[in-house]
Write an enzyme that holds these catalytic residues in place. Sequence first.
Site, PDB file in Angstrom:
ATOM      1  CG  HIS A  85     -56.087 -94.457  52.224  1.00 54.87           C
ATOM      2  ND1 HIS A  85     -56.546 -93.390  53.166  1.00 54.87           N
ATOM      3  CD2 HIS A  85     -55.781 -94.783  52.311  1.00 54.87           C
ATOM      4  CE1 HIS A  85     -56.902 -94.799  53.806  1.00 54.87           C
ATOM      5  NE2 HIS A  85     -57.120 -95.576  52.439  1.00 54.87           N
ATOM      6  CD  GLU A 177     -56.987 -92.686  62.623  1.00 56.72           C
ATOM      7  OE1 GLU A 177     -56.130 -92.347  61.454  1.00 56.72           O
ATOM      8  OE2 GLU A 177     -57.634 -91.628  63.401  1.00 56.72           O
ATOM      9  CB  CYS A 287     -51.072 -87.720  65.087  1.00 55.28           C
ATOM     10  SG  CYS A 287     -50.381 -88.022  63.234  1.00 55.28           S
ATOM     11  CB  SER A 316     -54.783 -89.255  51.108  1.00 57.54           C
ATOM     12  OG  SER A 316     -53.605 -88.577  52.140  1.00 57.54           O
TER      13      SER A 316
HETATM   14  S1  SF4 Z   1     -48.182 -90.458  62.311  1.00 58.72           S
HETATM   15 FE1  SF4 Z   1     -50.291 -89.811  62.447  1.00 58.72          FE
HETATM   16  S2  SF4 Z   1     -50.707 -89.660  60.135  1.00 58.72           S
HETATM   17 FE2  SF4 Z   1     -48.858 -91.160  60.336  1.00 58.72          FE
HETATM   18  S3  SF4 Z   1     -50.030 -93.010  60.746  1.00 58.72           S
HETATM   19 FE3  SF4 Z   1     -49.935 -92.498  63.106  1.00 58.72          FE
HETATM   20  S4  SF4 Z   1     -51.109 -91.470  63.646  1.00 58.72           S
HETATM   21 FE4  SF4 Z   1     -51.490 -91.692  61.066  1.00 58.72          FE
END
Ligand code: SF4
Length: 412
Positions: A85, A177, A287, A316
């Site tokens: 994004h 997602e 994450c 985003s």
């Molecule tokens: S590291 Fe985290 S924020 Fe980045 S693409 Fe992967 S899941 Fe999404």
Amino acid sequence: MEQTYFRKGFGLKGEIQGALDDDYHSAVVDEVRARGYAVTVGDVTVRLAQEFGFCYGVDRAVEYAYETRTKFPDRRIFLVGEIIHNPHVNAKIAAMGIESIARSPEGAFDFGRVSAQDTVILPAFGVTRDDFERLHALGAVLVDTTCGSVLNVWKRVESYARDGFTAVIHGKYQHEETRATASQVTQYPGGRYLVVRDMAEARLVCDFIEQGGGDGGTAEDLRARFQAAASPGFDPARDLVRVGIANQTTMLSSESLAIAAELRRAMVKRHGAAALGEHFRSFDTICSATQDRQDAVVRLLQDSVDVVVVIGGYNSSNTSHLAALCAEKLPTYHIQDAACVDPATGTIRYMEVGAKAEVEARDWLGAGRRTVGVTAGASTPNNKVGETIERIFATRGIALAAALAAGVAPGQ
Ligand code: SF4
């Protein structure tokens, strides 16, 4: 037989590194980092969060898109939605001749133009199982950039569905997602999901679990409220007996943890602590990149900062959460692009937290000594961060590049 599915890169990093540097690298950011993440010139200090910008998943997805163009110079290449994004990155991808497939107003992607002769890139946030199967059936070459951290969430949600637990996902149900994550339950007959946006929605669910209605409303109220955010045929009385918690990887981690704790409490209240294992499972699926950026911005706010500029696409999710964290404490400007800071007029165009339209502020930097905190979401490239920093200084008539070249002292 020709390989039609790729998810491990093409080993062409050496060939694309120059283009990546041209499109996204920033000498200003390198310099500010080297100076301990702060630079002062005249009355203005800019402090950069120690974790910001492209995360490992975005780095990988963008590299993979560039490699795909190099690997298949003569093929038509499509991209499902946006690679990430960020408008700047998406414009670069489009300039390479990679066509984005948009979602129809009804919410489905139209793959009508895709044929077996084409290549299709799947974005970092992944695609739904249905979209994947439709593309696979068309025979196109698929280049899958789904981030490993998203795949981990999918595994968790799959295990909930396999074991008869409804996946309760803290996220935005329209987000790519979360759609893709929720669709993983369809691997198992009777697999179910429910997406809760925030603590207020989670409380409605908890009230229902605790009381079987009451303040949380009846099953009908809950069904109506979550119609678009739950699996078809959502039946609260049946589907909220056993729940497993997961979250969109980019949510506010403190809220995700609080929602999990609240649902846990509700299950204990309803079924007793001894039976908790039969009714509740939880796993924090924020994450590490999102967590690191949120932690870094909290530290930045403790650093005598007067005002914060947060850079990243307005759509985003992780950028919006960084802006929300900052706005709790300080005047905060969430800007989509460096160009939102206009040194000539002393204005800044930005989106307020939770708003739907951009607004403009005049004289936002004010006069006298000012420290500006800067951070950027996981989809913002370094060159946009560097340009923003230059424009912040230019708002006070300071040419940063010249000052750095002349060797200004590191920021305090
Ligand atoms: S590291 Fe985290 S924020 Fe980045 S693409 Fe992967 S899941 Fe999404």
